[in-house]
Design an enzyme around this catalytic site. Structure first.
Site, PDB file in Angstrom:
ATOM      1  N   GLU A  54     -17.897   7.486   2.181  1.00 13.62           N
ATOM      2  CA  GLU A  54     -18.677   7.211   0.970  1.00 13.62           C
ATOM      3  C   GLU A  54     -20.138   6.913   1.294  1.00 13.62           C
ATOM      4  O   GLU A  54     -20.761   6.021   0.716  1.00 13.62           O
ATOM      5  CB  GLU A  54     -18.048   6.062   0.177  1.00 13.62           C
ATOM      6  N   ASP A 106      -6.459   5.904  -2.888  1.00 13.18           N
ATOM      7  CA  ASP A 106      -7.330   4.753  -3.138  1.00 13.18           C
ATOM      8  C   ASP A 106      -6.732   3.762  -4.126  1.00 13.18           C
ATOM      9  O   ASP A 106      -7.134   3.741  -5.293  1.00 13.18           O
ATOM     10  CB  ASP A 106      -8.692   5.234  -3.650  1.00 13.18           C
ATOM     11  N   GLU A 150      -8.789  -3.190  -9.340  1.00 10.72           N
ATOM     12  CA  GLU A 150      -9.782  -2.163  -9.615  1.00 10.72           C
ATOM     13  C   GLU A 150      -9.222  -1.022 -10.452  1.00 10.72           C
ATOM     14  O   GLU A 150      -9.911  -0.469 -11.306  1.00 10.72           O
ATOM     15  CB  GLU A 150     -10.323  -1.629  -8.285  1.00 10.72           C
TER      16      GLU A 150
END
Length: 721
Positions: A311, A384, A412
């Site tokens: 990332e 993820d 999340e």
């Protein structure tokens, strides 16, 4: 002595405004599961029959002092005043210590050898003709863990007679990863600002830091990575290291080591070097000097956590070096001090391949190439932190490299702060997954505790959900995810339901009228989220950036793997990502028995179907339903489950204090509204791409697809920095 204590109890009961109903006194949740609420008369009498005084070493270490302070706090809360302390033994005494700190314990020749460094023993025993309750361990931190265990047993009103409890952790590194930034924000945090006030440290050590350390120690957590994995190099500047050292001083009595996330390019940013090439001697020398500096300030510093070449973060691949080259260079700097490198395997980049395969492809060839003090930190699934993922194939592939499991405690992708999603079943699912690396029974738990492949290092990490909200975690039920992580870090075979019951009794009191419905809600809650968000193996259908709300239609982002359409592959012919041997062949990364189960439509679990297969809308599941009907059914079931939790929680109004009851009721209302939104927006998109009519008996979306596509939430909590 017993008669005196009973008189004390009677006075305390009369003077302490002990209300019959728990709803009168509001609580804000700040005490977490360490409430030490006043015991009722029967429980006080039971305690008085077993413990009347505390015996501990006169000269205590900071850790034993913390244990004694916790006993004082606990008994003051449960009895109205702490019990007396003395170095002499008493009838019905509580004796705490190690054989080294208390000679009377040494004379008992207790079986402490199997407890290791952190384990403890709680035992009822006759000592010198007197009935004693002993909390003993090889080390002071073991004693502290045992004290917390005993206090929690008393809080839950469990029997105190004939105790013989032996407990030791199976995993050495039990760590919280805080994604906290130096500006006080928390990436993917939903509970307010960072716990760490970098501006006032090191001069002011907020009492909050001690309470945080107490909470961690009470569930056996022994490490904290203080800063975000997307690390600022500034954390290694002298002024910040002084702040880190101040936190380490607060945490040390509670057995918690501090760790830092480090930016791989720090030598260039901070050291005036022109490169961060791990094979450059100047770079290695820079990191060695930095490690020496850190250990002079923090002798028990734990080590580094590294996110590299993922990332956009810098890493060794920028110099055509391997992850092993980068990790080993840092490991060499830490090794003389006993530090470890936790190297994250969360890597993906723009590539013409299945994102789910990238971590395996990068790290499997490096098995055995890492230094002895390097441990790979691998997320539970190959993508993820989704509401449901199959386990990462790396856990069965790296036989010569220590592995630690990374779980996400902050939600999340599971409703963020407001949804009730108890993650114990998710953690249990990941830990019990069988890799078949060495035949049946080769679970992920056995990989990370080191027993399967004989690894010396063992570890587990949880991405923390703490912040400066009064209740620490954004809601009462979010606290349970912190709690269950600690319990499963200590014992990866712990039962999620049993931990939920323990947490409920500590949080709301040991009242079956509360515990039974609360545990029932908790154990159904995560599956409800899966149903209304990503049923049947769908993944990553959330809004981009903030990961808030449904967005299965997004297809215009710069990189394919950023788009939800990349993962659902929905079109007129069907839906799902083909990872079979005839597709991306991600199944081949698993051991043959697992690969076969996932590859074959006859054996793949319905829960994982769309993760591994692209199937027609009219495909029939093991249940006999068509996929199209089953999708509609799962979305609706998720909505109905949240509505059922609302009704169940409403019945508890007379039994739960008003403040925590009201907040949970409000959050369940939010979750129900969002579950309906997820159902309607998702079905609107599937209706559009499939061209099929809505299955009979299910509600039509409240709006057309264009309405849902136009929704935007630029200020949603937890936005990535």
């Amino acid at each position: 002595m017993i008669a005196t204590l009973f008189r004390f109890v009677a006075i305390a009961v009369a003077s302490a405004v002990l209300t019959v109903g728990p709803s009168v006194n509001a609580e804000d949740g700040h005490k977490l599961w360490l409430r030490y609420a006043p015991l009722d008369t029967a429980a006080r009498a039971a305690l008085a029959s077993r413990v009347t005084a505390i015996t501990a070493a006169a000269d205590t270490s900071p850790t034993l002092a913390a244990a004694r302070a916790e006993l004082d706090r606990g008994f003051a809360g449960m009895l109205g005043a702490p019990l007396p302390h003395d170095t002499a033994l008493h009838d019905h005494g509580l004796v705490i210590g190690t054989p080294a700190s208390l000679p009377a314990l040494a004379a008992l020749h207790l079986p402490l050898g199997r407890l290791g460094h952190d384990g403890y023993l709680i035992r009822s025993i006759r000592m010198n003709g007197k009935d004693e309750t002993i909390v003993a361990a090889n080390t002071d931190i073991g004693v502290l863990y045992g004290v917390f265990a005993l206090l929690e047993r008393i809080e839950r009103q469990q029997p105190l007679a004939d105790l013989d409890i032996v407990s030791a952790p199976r995993i050495d590194l039990r760590i919280l990863d805080h994604w906290d930034n130096l500006d006080g924000s928390v990436e993917r945090g939903y509970a307010g600002r960072s716990l760490w006030d970098w501006w006032t440290l090191p001069d002011y050590k907020d009492p909050l830091y001690t309470d945080y350390a107490r909470a961690d120690a009470s569930i056996g957590i022994n490490g904290a990575v203080l800063n975000n994995v997307n690390a600022s190099p500034d954390i290694l500047r002298p002024r910040y290291l002084a702040k880190v050292a101040a936190l380490a001083d607060v945490f040390r009595p509670y057995g918690i080591k501090v760790y830092l996330s480090v930016n791989f390019a720090s030598p260039m940013v901070l050291g005036d070097l022109k490169t961060a090439d791990p094979l450059d001697p100047a770079v290695a020398a820079w990191w060695k000097r930095k490690a020496d500096t850190i250990y002079r300030a923090i002798p028990d510093f734990g080590g580094f956590l590294v996110k590299a070449n993922s990332e956009g973060q810098p890493g060794p691949q920028d110099y055509h070096r391997s992850h092993a080259d980068g990790a080993n260079m840092l490991a060499a700097a830490l090794a003389p001090h006993g530090g470890v490198v936790m190297w994250r395997a969360f890597v993906y980049g723009a590539a013409d391949k299945d994102r789910a395969k990238q971590a395996f492809d990068e790290f499997k060839p490096l098995d055995g190439a890492f230094a002895a003090n390097v441990i790979l930190q691998v997320k539970n699934g190959p993508i993820d932190f989704q509401p449901r993922e199959p386990f990462s194939p790396l856990f069965g592939a790296m036989h010569r490299t220590p592995m630690m499991l990374e779980l996400q405690i902050t939600k999340e992708y599971l409703g963020q702060a407001t949804s009730l999603a108890y993650l114990g079943p998710l953690f249990e699912e990941a830990l019990r997954a069988d890799t078949y690396a060495r035949g049946k029974g080769s679970t992920v738990a056995r990989v990370i505790d080191g027993s399967l492949f004989g690894n010396r290092l063992s570890g587990i990490a949880g991405v923390a959900n703490t912040g400066r909200d009064r209740d620490w975690a954004g809601s009462t039920f979010n606290q349970a995810n912190w709690f269950v992580f600690g319990r499963m870090a200590w014992n990866p075979d712990a039962d999620a339901g049993a931990v939920a019951r323990e947490w409920s009794e500590l949080t709301f009191g040991p009242d079956r009228r509360i515990t039974t419905p609360v545990v029932d809600m908790m154990m159904r809650s995560r599956e409800a989220v899966v149903d209304y968000m990503t049923p049947l193996g769908l993944a990553h259908q959330m809004g981009t950036g903030n990961h808030y709300g449904p967005a299965p239609w997004v297809s215009d982002l710069a990189r394919p793997e950023w788009n939800p359409t990349y993962y659902n592959r929905a079109d007129r012919t069907g839906i799902g990502f083909d990872r079979t041997a005839s597709g991306s062949d991600a199944v081949s990364q698993y051991a043959p028995p697992v690969a076969h189960r996932f590859d074959d439509l006859a054996t793949v679990p319905d829960a994982d179907l769309l993760w591994f297969h692209h199937v027609p809308w009219d495909y029939r599941l093991h249940s006999g339903e068509t996929l199209w009907h089953s999708l509609a059914d799962h979305y609706q079931h998720g909505v109905e489950e949240v509505a059922a939790m609302q009704r169940e929680w409403a019945t508890l109004a007379p039994l739960i204090d008003a403040q925590r009851f009201a907040k949970t009721a409000a959050f369940l209302s939010i979750e129900h509204r969002e579950a309906v939104w997820w159902r309607d927006a998702s079905m609107a998109y599937w209706l559009h791409v499939s061209g099929l009519p809505l299955p009979a008996g299910y509600p039509a979306p409240a709006h057309d697809l264009g309405y849902y596509e136009a929704l935007s939430f630029p200020n949603a909590p937890g936005q990535a920095k």
